[in-house]
Motif scaffolding. Structure first.
Motif, PDB file in Angstrom:
ATOM      1  N   PRO A 129      33.016 -25.045 -26.391  1.00 21.31           N
ATOM      2  CA  PRO A 129      32.845 -25.957 -25.262  1.00 21.31           C
ATOM      3  C   PRO A 129      31.366 -26.163 -24.933  1.00 21.31           C
ATOM      4  CG  PRO A 129      33.385 -23.779 -24.456  1.00 21.31           C
ATOM      5  CD  PRO A 129      33.467 -23.719 -25.963  1.00 21.31           C
ATOM      6  N   GLU A 130      31.120 -27.213 -24.167  1.00 18.32           N
ATOM      7  CA  GLU A 130      29.759 -27.497 -23.711  1.00 18.32           C
ATOM      8  C   GLU A 130      29.774 -27.603 -22.193  1.00 18.32           C
ATOM      9  OE1 GLU A 130      28.091 -30.096 -27.455  1.00 18.32           O
ATOM     10  OE2 GLU A 130      28.977 -31.176 -25.787  1.00 18.32           O
ATOM     11  N   GLY A 131      28.693 -27.218 -21.576  1.00 25.23           N
ATOM     12  CA  GLY A 131      28.630 -27.380 -20.136  1.00 25.23           C
ATOM     13  C   GLY A 131      27.448 -26.676 -19.520  1.00 25.23           C
ATOM     14  N   LEU A 132      27.228 -27.013 -18.267  1.00 21.25           N
ATOM     15  CA  LEU A 132      26.191 -26.379 -17.461  1.00 21.25           C
ATOM     16  C   LEU A 132      26.761 -26.089 -16.089  1.00 21.25           C
ATOM     17  CD1 LEU A 132      23.064 -28.628 -18.176  1.00 21.25           C
ATOM     18  CD2 LEU A 132      23.372 -26.255 -18.892  1.00 21.25           C
ATOM     19  N   ILE A 133      26.353 -24.967 -15.540  1.00 20.05           N
ATOM     20  CA  ILE A 133      26.596 -24.685 -14.125  1.00 20.05           C
ATOM     21  C   ILE A 133      25.238 -24.367 -13.521  1.00 20.05           C
ATOM     22  CG2 ILE A 133      27.123 -22.222 -14.382  1.00 20.05           C
ATOM     23  CD1 ILE A 133      29.323 -22.700 -12.192  1.00 20.05           C
ATOM     24  N   LEU A 134      24.965 -24.982 -12.389  1.00 21.64           N
ATOM     25  CA  LEU A 134      23.667 -24.841 -11.727  1.00 21.64           C
ATOM     26  C   LEU A 134      23.871 -24.290 -10.331  1.00 21.64           C
ATOM     27  CD1 LEU A 134      22.359 -28.444 -12.547  1.00 21.64           C
ATOM     28  CD2 LEU A 134      22.029 -26.381 -13.923  1.00 21.64           C
ATOM     29  N   TYR A 135      23.044 -23.338  -9.955  1.00 19.69           N
ATOM     30  CA  TYR A 135      23.001 -22.811  -8.597  1.00 19.69           C
ATOM     31  C   TYR A 135      21.578 -22.984  -8.091  1.00 19.69           C
ATOM     32  CZ  TYR A 135      27.458 -20.525  -9.594  1.00 19.69           C
ATOM     33  OH  TYR A 135      28.768 -20.263  -9.925  1.00 19.69           O
ATOM     34  N   THR A 136      21.413 -23.628  -6.924  1.00 16.53           N
ATOM     35  CA  THR A 136      20.080 -23.884  -6.389  1.00 16.53           C
ATOM     36  C   THR A 136      19.750 -22.899  -5.264  1.00 16.53           C
ATOM     37  OG1 THR A 136      20.827 -25.454  -4.705  1.00 16.53           O
ATOM     38  CG2 THR A 136      20.341 -26.348  -6.908  1.00 16.53           C
ATOM     39  N   PHE A 137      18.463 -22.733  -5.010  1.00 20.17           N
ATOM     40  CA  PHE A 137      18.014 -21.835  -3.945  1.00 20.17           C
ATOM     41  C   PHE A 137      18.522 -22.270  -2.576  1.00 20.17           C
ATOM     42  CE2 PHE A 137      14.729 -20.501  -7.025  1.00 20.17           C
ATOM     43  CZ  PHE A 137      14.904 -19.129  -6.916  1.00 20.17           C
ATOM     44  N   ASP A 138      18.703 -23.592  -2.391  1.00 20.71           N
ATOM     45  CA  ASP A 138      19.128 -24.066  -1.076  1.00 20.71           C
ATOM     46  C   ASP A 138      20.648 -24.109  -0.908  1.00 20.71           C
ATOM     47  OD1 ASP A 138      19.292 -26.175  -2.865  1.00 20.71           O
ATOM     48  OD2 ASP A 138      18.433 -27.662  -1.509  1.00 20.71           O
ATOM     49  N   GLY A 139      21.402 -23.492  -1.833  1.00 13.69           N
ATOM     50  CA  GLY A 139      22.824 -23.274  -1.618  1.00 13.69           C
ATOM     51  C   GLY A 139      23.780 -24.301  -2.182  1.00 13.69           C
ATOM     52  N   TYR A 140      23.362 -25.037  -3.209  1.00 16.47           N
ATOM     53  CA  TYR A 140      24.259 -26.000  -3.850  1.00 16.47           C
ATOM     54  C   TYR A 140      24.534 -25.584  -5.291  1.00 16.47           C
ATOM     55  CZ  TYR A 140      23.821 -28.976   0.174  1.00 16.47           C
ATOM     56  OH  TYR A 140      23.872 -29.464   1.448  1.00 16.47           O
ATOM     57  N   MET A 141      25.668 -26.058  -5.788  1.00 18.07           N
ATOM     58  CA  MET A 141      26.020 -25.768  -7.168  1.00 18.07           C
ATOM     59  C   MET A 141      26.640 -27.024  -7.792  1.00 18.07           C
ATOM     60  SD  MET A 141      29.602 -25.765  -7.399  1.00 18.07           S
ATOM     61  CE  MET A 141      29.662 -24.991  -8.982  1.00 18.07           C
ATOM     62  N   SER A 142      26.620 -27.055  -9.114  1.00 15.37           N
ATOM     63  CA  SER A 142      27.261 -28.135  -9.859  1.00 15.37           C
ATOM     64  C   SER A 142      27.768 -27.555 -11.165  1.00 15.37           C
ATOM     65  CB  SER A 142      26.257 -29.262 -10.132  1.00 15.37           C
ATOM     66  OG  SER A 142      26.897 -30.301 -10.859  1.00 15.37           O
ATOM     67  N   ALA A 143      29.022 -27.841 -11.476  1.00 16.79           N
ATOM     68  CA  ALA A 143      29.626 -27.382 -12.734  1.00 16.79           C
ATOM     69  C   ALA A 143      30.112 -28.592 -13.515  1.00 16.79           C
ATOM     70  CB  ALA A 143      30.787 -26.436 -12.456  1.00 16.79           C
ATOM     71  N   GLN A 144      29.713 -28.659 -14.764  1.00 20.65           N
ATOM     72  CA  GLN A 144      30.128 -29.722 -15.677  1.00 20.65           C
ATOM     73  C   GLN A 144      30.522 -29.044 -16.981  1.00 20.65           C
ATOM     74  OE1 GLN A 144      29.556 -33.236 -14.914  1.00 20.65           O
ATOM     75  NE2 GLN A 144      28.989 -32.559 -12.880  1.00 20.65           N
ATOM     76  N   LEU A 145      31.754 -29.211 -17.403  1.00 21.13           N
ATOM     77  CA  LEU A 145      32.147 -28.611 -18.669  1.00 21.13           C
ATOM     78  C   LEU A 145      33.120 -29.503 -19.413  1.00 21.13           C
ATOM     79  CD1 LEU A 145      34.719 -25.846 -17.959  1.00 21.13           C
ATOM     80  CD2 LEU A 145      33.205 -26.566 -16.148  1.00 21.13           C
ATOM     81  N   GLY A 146      32.963 -29.496 -20.729  1.00 22.28           N
ATOM     82  CA  GLY A 146      33.815 -30.345 -21.552  1.00 22.28           C
ATOM     83  C   GLY A 146      33.959 -29.802 -22.954  1.00 22.28           C
ATOM     84  N   SER A 147      34.855 -30.429 -23.642  1.00 18.42           N
ATOM     85  CA  SER A 147      35.078 -30.103 -25.040  1.00 18.42           C
ATOM     86  C   SER A 147      33.823 -30.467 -25.824  1.00 18.42           C
ATOM     87  CB  SER A 147      36.277 -30.909 -25.558  1.00 18.42           C
ATOM     88  OG  SER A 147      36.367 -30.814 -26.946  1.00 18.42           O
ATOM     89  N   GLY A 148      33.486 -29.665 -26.796  1.00 11.88           N
ATOM     90  CA  GLY A 148      32.321 -29.956 -27.631  1.00 11.88           C
ATOM     91  C   GLY A 148      32.522 -31.163 -28.525  1.00 11.88           C
ATOM     92  N   ARG A 149      33.769 -31.629 -28.635  1.00  8.75           N
ATOM     93  CA  ARG A 149      34.080 -32.781 -29.491  1.00  8.75           C
ATOM     94  C   ARG A 149      34.836 -33.818 -28.673  1.00  8.75           C
ATOM     95  NH1 ARG A 149      34.504 -32.194 -35.314  1.00  8.75           N
ATOM     96  NH2 ARG A 149      36.094 -33.770 -35.016  1.00  8.75           N
ATOM     97  N   ARG A 150      34.109 -34.660 -27.974  1.00  4.73           N
ATOM     98  CA  ARG A 150      34.725 -35.720 -27.175  1.00  4.73           C
ATOM     99  C   ARG A 150      34.527 -37.050 -27.859  1.00  4.73           C
ATOM    100  NH1 ARG A 150      32.802 -36.270 -21.702  1.00  4.73           N
ATOM    101  NH2 ARG A 150      34.919 -36.792 -21.101  1.00  4.73           N
ATOM    102  N   ASP A 151      35.607 -37.799 -27.962  1.00  2.00           N
ATOM    103  CA  ASP A 151      35.513 -39.131 -28.563  1.00  2.00           C
ATOM    104  C   ASP A 151      34.750 -40.068 -27.642  1.00  2.00           C
ATOM    105  OD1 ASP A 151      36.986 -38.392 -30.805  1.00  2.00           O
ATOM    106  OD2 ASP A 151      38.896 -38.931 -29.861  1.00  2.00           O
ATOM    107  N   ARG A 152      33.906 -40.882 -28.240  1.00  2.00           N
ATOM    108  CA  ARG A 152      33.166 -41.883 -27.475  1.00  2.00           C
ATOM    109  C   ARG A 152      34.064 -43.081 -27.203  1.00  2.00           C
ATOM    110  NH1 ARG A 152      27.648 -41.245 -27.293  1.00  2.00           N
ATOM    111  NH2 ARG A 152      26.819 -39.573 -28.582  1.00  2.00           N
ATOM    112  N   PHE A 153      33.783 -43.795 -26.103  1.00  2.00           N
ATOM    113  CA  PHE A 153      34.487 -45.038 -25.824  1.00  2.00           C
ATOM    114  C   PHE A 153      34.053 -46.086 -26.845  1.00  2.00           C
ATOM    115  CE2 PHE A 153      34.922 -44.270 -20.932  1.00  2.00           C
ATOM    116  CZ  PHE A 153      35.796 -43.230 -21.178  1.00  2.00           C
ATOM    117  N   LYS A 154      34.920 -47.032 -27.121  1.00  2.00           N
ATOM    118  CA  LYS A 154      34.589 -48.084 -28.092  1.00  2.00           C
ATOM    119  C   LYS A 154      33.469 -48.985 -27.581  1.00  2.00           C
ATOM    120  CE  LYS A 154      39.051 -48.042 -30.282  1.00  2.00           C
ATOM    121  NZ  LYS A 154      40.409 -48.527 -30.210  1.00  2.00           N
ATOM    122  N   GLY A 155      33.477 -49.279 -26.282  1.00  2.00           N
ATOM    123  CA  GLY A 155      32.455 -50.139 -25.698  1.00  2.00           C
ATOM    124  C   GLY A 155      31.404 -49.339 -24.953  1.00  2.00           C
ATOM    125  N   GLN A 156      30.405 -50.040 -24.431  1.00  2.00           N
ATOM    126  CA  GLN A 156      29.304 -49.396 -23.723  1.00  2.00           C
ATOM    127  C   GLN A 156      29.471 -49.429 -22.200  1.00  2.00           C
ATOM    128  OE1 GLN A 156      26.910 -47.648 -25.354  1.00  2.00           O
ATOM    129  NE2 GLN A 156      28.238 -48.125 -27.086  1.00  2.00           N
TER     130      GLN A 156
END
Length: 150
Positions: free
Chosen positions: A34-61
């Motif tokens: 899998p691929e992803g990042l989790i971030l914790y900031t000094f001011d008390g916020y977090m963000s988690a993003q995780l996904g399969s390492g092999r995701r199909d791209r959309f046909k269009g942009q």
């Protein structure tokens, strides 16, 4: 026990497994790499993003112009949420509050995470089983401290 200072920073997803509560079967919902990042900031916020390492791209942009099938595949291979986090050093209790979430049912929730740090690895999991793919499962995520971006 870990400290808030140890938690703060960027972590890269190394592994994500789920264990079925009834059968004990272990699965890899985002694949074995899998691929992803989790971030914790000094001011008390977090963000988690995780996904399969092999995701199909959309046909269009156009990110809003994909087919239903493309959106379904993308949604089944990605989890994302962000918001405040709360960490009580006295008992090691970590809570993620979902201000925004890819899964709308989580928005506004506060979820407890069991957290441990072993050298440069952050081990996270919910404090109780959760429904995943129609079964109650426990999740285990291992994050490696991300190298500074220079």
């Amino acid at each position: 026990m870990i400290t808030r200072t140890q938690l703060v920073g960027a972590w890269s997803l190394e592994s994500y497994t789920e264990t079925d509560v009834q059968s004990g079967e272990v699965s890899y919902p985002m694949g074995r790499h899998p691929e992803g990042l989790i971030l914790y900031t000094f001011d008390g916020y977090m963000s988690a993003q995780l996904g399969s390492g092999r995701r199909d791209r959309f046909k269009g942009q156009d990110p809003y112009g994909a087919s239903s099938e493309e959106y379904t595949a993308a949604g089944r291979s990605y989890i994302a949420y962000s918001g405040p986090f709360y960490f009580d050093e006295s008992n090691g209790r970590l809570e993620h509050e979902m201000f925004v979430s890819f899964f709308p049912n989580w928005q506004g929730q506060r979820q407890v995470r069991i957290a441990a740090i072993d050298d440069d690895r952050l081990h996270l999991g919910p404090d109780r089983p959760m429904p995943f793919n129609g079964r109650l499962k426990t999740a285990s995520l291992i994050w490696k401290r991300a190298l500074p971006n220079s």
